[in-house]
Each structure stands twice: as C-alpha cells, then as structure tokens.
Design an enzyme around this catalytic site. Structure first.
Site, PDB file in Angstrom:
ATOM      1  N   ARG A  78       0.964  -1.199  -0.023  1.00 25.34           N
ATOM      2  CA  ARG A  78       0.025   0.181   0.105  1.00 25.34           C
ATOM      3  C   ARG A  78       1.021   1.116  -0.029  1.00 25.34           C
ATOM      4  O   ARG A  78       1.850   1.376   0.631  1.00 25.34           O
ATOM      5  CB  ARG A  78      -0.843  -0.051   1.518  1.00 25.34           C
ATOM      6  N   TYR A 219      -1.444  -3.316  -6.985  1.00 25.59           N
ATOM      7  CA  TYR A 219      -1.153  -4.363  -5.730  1.00 25.59           C
ATOM      8  C   TYR A 219      -2.009  -4.261  -4.646  1.00 25.59           C
ATOM      9  O   TYR A 219      -2.538  -3.066  -4.164  1.00 25.59           O
ATOM     10  CB  TYR A 219       0.366  -4.066  -5.297  1.00 25.59           C
ATOM     11  N   LYS A 228      -9.449  -2.262   1.636  1.00 22.70           N
ATOM     12  CA  LYS A 228      -9.186  -0.989   2.673  1.00 22.70           C
ATOM     13  C   LYS A 228     -10.064   0.134   2.059  1.00 22.70           C
ATOM     14  O   LYS A 228     -10.684   0.826   2.838  1.00 22.70           O
ATOM     15  CB  LYS A 228      -7.860  -0.841   2.630  1.00 22.70           C
ATOM     16  N   HIS A 248     -10.940  -2.352  11.494  1.00 23.02           N
ATOM     17  CA  HIS A 248      -9.771  -3.113  11.058  1.00 23.02           C
ATOM     18  C   HIS A 248      -9.429  -4.300  12.022  1.00 23.02           C
ATOM     19  O   HIS A 248      -8.628  -4.215  12.867  1.00 23.02           O
ATOM     20  CB  HIS A 248      -8.611  -2.482  10.871  1.00 23.02           C
ATOM     21  N   SER A 270      -1.502  -3.690  10.306  1.00 24.18           N
ATOM     22  CA  SER A 270      -0.983  -4.620   9.246  1.00 24.18           C
ATOM     23  C   SER A 270       0.283  -5.319   9.593  1.00 24.18           C
ATOM     24  O   SER A 270       1.013  -4.810  10.262  1.00 24.18           O
ATOM     25  CB  SER A 270      -0.998  -3.941   8.065  1.00 24.18           C
ATOM     26  N   CYS A 272       0.849  -7.662  12.087  1.00 24.81           N
ATOM     27  CA  CYS A 272       1.140  -7.732  13.486  1.00 24.81           C
ATOM     28  C   CYS A 272       0.472  -8.966  14.000  1.00 24.81           C
ATOM     29  O   CYS A 272       0.114  -9.132  15.094  1.00 24.81           O
ATOM     30  CB  CYS A 272       0.585  -6.819  14.216  1.00 24.81           C
ATOM     31  N   ASP A 295      -9.530  -9.737   8.989  1.00 24.62           N
ATOM     32  CA  ASP A 295      -8.955  -8.269   8.742  1.00 24.62           C
ATOM     33  C   ASP A 295     -10.007  -7.244   9.002  1.00 24.62           C
ATOM     34  O   ASP A 295      -9.498  -6.011   9.439  1.00 24.62           O
ATOM     35  CB  ASP A 295      -8.467  -8.391   7.084  1.00 24.62           C
ATOM     36  N   ARG A 386       2.225 -12.046  -0.389  1.00 28.28           N
ATOM     37  CA  ARG A 386       0.785 -12.350   0.111  1.00 28.28           C
ATOM     38  C   ARG A 386       0.250 -13.506  -0.814  1.00 28.28           C
ATOM     39  O   ARG A 386       0.748 -13.933  -1.773  1.00 28.28           O
ATOM     40  CB  ARG A 386       0.175 -11.094  -0.528  1.00 28.28           C
TER      41      ARG A 386
HETATM   42  O1  SAT Z   1      -2.486  -4.532   0.766  1.00 29.82           O
HETATM   43  S1  SAT Z   1      -3.564  -4.548   1.913  1.00 29.82           S
HETATM   44  O2  SAT Z   1      -3.810  -3.376   2.264  1.00 29.82           O
HETATM   45  O3  SAT Z   1      -4.758  -5.126   1.374  1.00 29.82           O
HETATM   46  C1  SAT Z   1      -2.988  -5.609   3.271  1.00 29.82           C
HETATM   47  C2  SAT Z   1      -2.648  -4.831   4.478  1.00 29.82           C
HETATM   48  O4  SAT Z   1      -1.911  -3.929   4.356  1.00 29.82           O
HETATM   49  O5  SAT Z   1      -3.256  -5.356   5.608  1.00 29.82           O
HETATM   50 MN    MN Z   2      -5.152  -5.340   7.214  1.00 33.66          MN
END
Ligand code: SAT
Ligand code: MN
Length: 602
Positions: A78, A219, A228, A248, A270, A272, A295, A386
C-alpha cells in the site's frame, strides 16, 4: 457477441446508474473492450489462463489451480503517501489523512484516466461486501483494467450476477474505479506487471459521494478496492453517518469446555499477527477456536442491544513470510489449492517458498525473478509477499461465518508490536478507558506499507491508514457507540505478544499459546476471576493465567506482567502530542482519561 454471453455485455446491465457510469468510464478510459464479470469459476479459470499464457501468472505444479505473480519492484505494498481522503474541507479529513480538494484531485486524476485503458479490456466487477443480501452487506462495482485484480476480487469478495440481481434497476452501489495506468499502444509488448510510476499513483476516496478512484498501482489494497478502500475508508465514513462500525478487526469464536461461546474482535495494525490470531489453535485442552474473519469487521447493534459483527470479505489476503506449519497450520492448510501467490519465491519443483516457511531450498527463483540461494544476504520472498485464498478453505472457518445477521461480540482486543513497556495483557476499567487504549495504540512499523520498518507509530484502533474521516470524530463515534450499547458493550483488552528481553529474545511464545490470554479474557467476561488494579488497567493475577503444559520461565511471566511506571510516564508526552493533533475534534472524555492515567501513575 455470442447470445450466451450477452450478460457480459454492458448493454445487458439493468441498473440505470451503473449503466451510465460504465458508459462514462468507457468514454474516459477508452478501453479496447468491456466485459461484465459473472463471478463464475469458468470466468476465473479463463482469465487466469490468459495471464498464464502471457507469462504474468506462473502455474504451480505442487498446488492445484494455484499461480504465482511477481509484481514490479516499485509496486509491492500500500502507498500511504499517495492515499487521499478528499472532502471539500481539509478539516473533515483530519490531520492523519492526506487531503486534496475534490475538484483539484479529480482534475488531476481525470487527466491521468484519459485514454488510460487503451489496448486493454475494461472489466466491470459487481461485488458484495458481506453475504449477498445480508442487512449488513454493501454492494460495490469495481471497474478495472487488471485481470489480476479480477481474479483476486473473485476470491476476496462475492462477485457476479447474483449481486446484480440484488442491485436491481434502482439499487445503490459504491463505484470503485481502478486503472493500472499503463495503456497499450498497438503492437506494444506488455510488461509482466504493468503499473504507473510512484508519482502518478493515486488512491483516492470521496466519502461524501461514496466514491473511490485508484490509479497507477496493481497491488493489494491499492487495487482490490473492496478491501481497505471500500470496507474500511468509505465504510467507516458511512458507518459514522448511519450509526454502525467498520473496523480493522479479525473476528474469532472461542468455545470453552462447557460449550459456552465467546466472540472476540481484535484490531492490530497490518502484519502484526492478525491472521495468526484469527486462525489460532488453542494449546489449552478443551478450548476450541473458529475463524470468522482475519482483517475487517462490520458491526451493528442488533435487536437485543448487542453488537453484531460480520466479515465483509470472502477471502484472506495474508502476509506469506513467517507463515508456517509451526506458527499458523490453519493458514497453511487454507493455501493448498486455488490460491494466488504474489511476490513469493518459486522453488525448482514448482512450488512457492518464503522465509520461515520451512528450511530454505538449495535454489529458488526470488520474487524479482532472479536465481536465489540461501547464502544470499537478502530474502527470496518480498517481506510483504501475499497469498490470496478463499476463506471457505480454512479448516476452522466457523459454520456461522456467513450468517447474514453476524455474531454478537463479547470482547474487543487492541494491540500492536512493542518490544518493551506494554505488558502481555491488560483490561480497560470501563468503555471510555478502553476507547482511550484504542486511541493511543502504538506499534513498531512493518513492511505492509511502503516506508521505514521498525519505527514506533501511534496507530489508533489500527485505523491510521484506513479511517475515512477526521480521527478525532472517529474517537467520538466510538464513545457514542459505547453510550448506545451501555451494559451490553463488549469488554475491552489490550495485548502485546511481542515483548522482548533486553537481549532481544521473545518473552512470550505467542501463536497457539495466545489462547491462554484469551481464556483469561473470557473468564473475566464471565466474572470468574479477579484482576489486579494497576495505573494502566487491570492485570491478571499470576495464578489466573493458565500456563499448564507451558515451560515459561517464572522471570518471563513477572516481566510480561510488569508495569514500569517510569516507562509509562515517559510515554505521556507522546500521547499528549498525539491527542493535540486532533485539536478541537478531540473528545474531552479522552483527555480526561489521559489525566486519570497521569494521576494513577503518580
Ligand atoms: O495491501 S492490503 O492493504 O490489502 C494489506 C494490508 O496492508 O493489510
Ligand atoms: Mn489489514
């Protein structure tokens, strides 16, 4: 067009607003073709086969129907610096979001969008966040020129014709426009991961219009706009207006040996360990865990006054590095087939590999497509590599994970990655104190966003990059929800699995053993155990943490539950500065909490 395929023709769209929007975007972006997705397996297989034929997707012999993608090295996470929350007034976005006036942002982006899909197919993806037709679900439509996005959306959301049926002629949807920003001229050879340079990437949100415009990145959260962008940034703004919550948070169910169920929702930044916690295998006998989401949680007050949660997603977009049978066996079992891998390493026997998955292979192709051997001083998989996998493939997915009305939440957990200061677990004195804990949550940064790794940042409610309006108003919304929930409000806890010794060794084993901490929370919820007051909150009495079968040195436990008043006092100026940023939007009730903490610390 073949009459069988007319449903893929935009002329077949019955929703007037959608039809018009598709037409507008067609004129703006000038694609070579338009295709409306039906969400079928045949569609997924065909589009994936096209990507395999072009070399963008690498089929994996070791995992059925699974493919590896390698992104451009500039497009691996991100891009928070290029993410905008656009309201007419800067103050509506608040100090934690990037802001540009909607007129200016749209002008810039319209310039970029002009002709940006030349030579490519424009896909129209109708999707539902939440079980199709659930009272908590919302419909979105993503327009994209990325086939990778189409296949990922198939897994991460509910895509297709059924969504269009629910939408009907007059229904409302959230328009999500996405382009990788790489038009193809006639005869031009496509690259394996087309995208725009960083200074042309924009991930823009217009919450007043429920509108998302993303440009230049292919991405993850930049491109899979249901996640998100819609389910957190736009949804959080809708939730505030409509009186619900978009958080979240993972959702899990714990069942104790007596068969009593507890529902837990947890917010962590994210990377963690949210996915690990969501799929935890309890190490304490007789306790069972089920996963409902890893998530995002959408929560609404139900007819009985309790808070009900659904997972708006349909898949996991999990961090691969570190995922292994000894740390998260349920994630490993979820990714045996039908998976999209991104930026993992490729082994010589046509499987994926990443750091800590298993002993390193003697040779692999790294995420950049280069030969890799274990003697290299850099990892084979990108730190933010991922897997995209259907949630239904998780062996411990709850049978109730798609229940339209959701599950009642008993416990909220906040946390982050802290090598020191923050104990293993503490409980809030009351709702306001719990909101204070969420509002001051801090974590050492990870590779999930582009930027420095390992710095401490305050990440309120793990929503810092995901809150679609002024964070001070978001705090106030939490307080207001607590007022409405009254004595039916979930209990609030704060955890830190990541505490280290001065020598840098983990103090707590984590993973399945985190069930010991969750058990304590459930027993607190039931009123079965007492807790010990401390300046920062309620701590477990040592004998109440079930450590049976765990060889934890006694010193570790003492250290894990220690509250170092001096270290906490040293945090106060940072919390004060953090609160100050929210200015007149900062609820007085949270400033009072800070004052109380200061007094308790003495
Ligand atoms: O790339 S994402 O935002 O979907 C994954 C994340 O940062 O939790
Ligand atoms: Mn996340």
């Amino acid at each position: 067009m073949n009459p069988q395929n007319t449903k893929h023709d935009p002329a077949s769209l019955v929703n007037k607003q959608l039809k018009q929007w598709v037409q507008e975007i067609n004129e703006l972006c000038a694609p070579a073709a338009i295709y409306v997705c039906d969400g079928s397996k045949a569609e997924y297989d065909r589009i994936m086969a096209e990507m395999a034929a072009s070399g963008m997707a690498i089929p994996l012999e070791k995992r059925s129907n699974s493919f590896l993608f390698r992104s451009d090295p500039s497009d691996v996470a991100r891009v928070e610096d290029r993410t905008y929350i656009s309201y007419p007034e800067r103050d509506q976005a608040g100090p934690t979001n990037n802001w540009v006036h909607p007129d200016e942002l749209k002008r810039t982006m319209l310039g970029l969008y002009k002709g940006c899909m030349k030579g490519r197919t424009m896909y129209v993806i109708p999707f539902s966040m939440g079980p199709v037709g659930s009272p908590l679900a919302k419909i979105g439509v993503e327009i994209t020129d990325s086939r990778y996005v189409v296949c990922n959306m198939h897994i991460m959301t509910r895509v297709g014709t059924r969504v269009l049926e629910v939408l009907g002629a007059e229904g409302e949807f959230i328009p999500c426009l996405h382009s990788i920003g790489a038009p193809l001229e006639p005869g031009q050879q496509d690259s394996s991961w087309p995208c725009a340079p960083i200074e042309q990437k924009y991930i823009s949100h217009f919450p007043d219009e429920n509108l998302i415009w993303s440009y230049g990145s292919g991405y993850g959260g930049n491109a899979l706009l249901g996640k998100k962008c819609l389910a957190l940034r736009i949804a959080s703004a809708m939730a505030r207006r409509e009186g619900w919550m978009a958080e979240h948070m993972l959702i899990l169910r714990l069942t104790n040996p007596q068969g009593r169920q507890f529902h837990i929702a947890g917010a962590f930044p994210s990377a963690c360990g949210k996915t690990n916690l969501a799929m935890l295998m309890p190490t304490i006998p007789g306790w069972k865990a089920e996963c409902l989401g890893d998530d995002i949680a959408w929560m609404k007050i139900g007819p009985d006054g309790r808070l009900y949660a659904i997972n708006p997603e349909a898949g996991f977009f999990g961090v691969a590095p570190g995922t292994a049978y000894n740390t998260n066996p349920m994630a490993m079992d979820s990714i045996k087939e039908n998976v999209i891998f991104t930026n993992c390493a490729l082994t010589d026997d046509s499987d994926v590999w990443w750091e800590l998955m298993s002993p390193p292979p003697a040779h692999a192709i790294d995420w950049k497509g280069k030969d890799w051997t274990p003697d290299k001083d850099y990892p084979a998989a990108h730190a933010n590599a991922r897997f995209t996998a259907p949630a239904s493939q998780c062996p411990i997915i709850s049978p109730d994970w798609e229940k339209p009305e959701g599950v009642p939440i008993d416990i909220f957990i906040f946390g982050g990655r802290r090598a020191s200061v923050v104990p293993l677990v503490h409980e809030a004195y009351d709702w306001d104190h719990g909101v204070f804990m969420g509002a001051t949550a801090a974590s050492e940064t990870t590779a999930a966003n582009i930027g420095a790794v390992g710095n401490l940042r305050r990440d309120p409610f793990a929503m810092l990059p995901f809150c679609g309006y002024h964070m001070g108003d978001y705090f106030a919304h939490w307080l207001a929800m607590g007022d409405r929930l009254g004595d039916k409000a979930p209990r609030i806890f704060y955890v830190n699995w990541f505490r280290k010794t001065a020598e840098g060794k983990w103090l707590w084993p984590g993973f399945g053993d985190n069930s010991r901490v969750l058990k304590w929370m459930c027993e607190r919820f039931e009123g079965k155990v007492q807790a010990q007051e401390s300046p920062i909150g309620l701590l477990p009495l040592k004998q109440d943490l079930d450590l049976t079968g765990l060889k934890l040195p006694a010193d570790n436990l003492t250290e894990l539950l220690k509250v170092d008043a001096a270290a906490w006092k040293a945090e106060l100026p940072d919390i004060e500065a953090h609160f100050k940023k929210f200015d007149s939007h900062m609820p007085a009730r949270l400033s009072n909490q800070l004052q109380k903490l200061r007094e308790r610390l003495g």
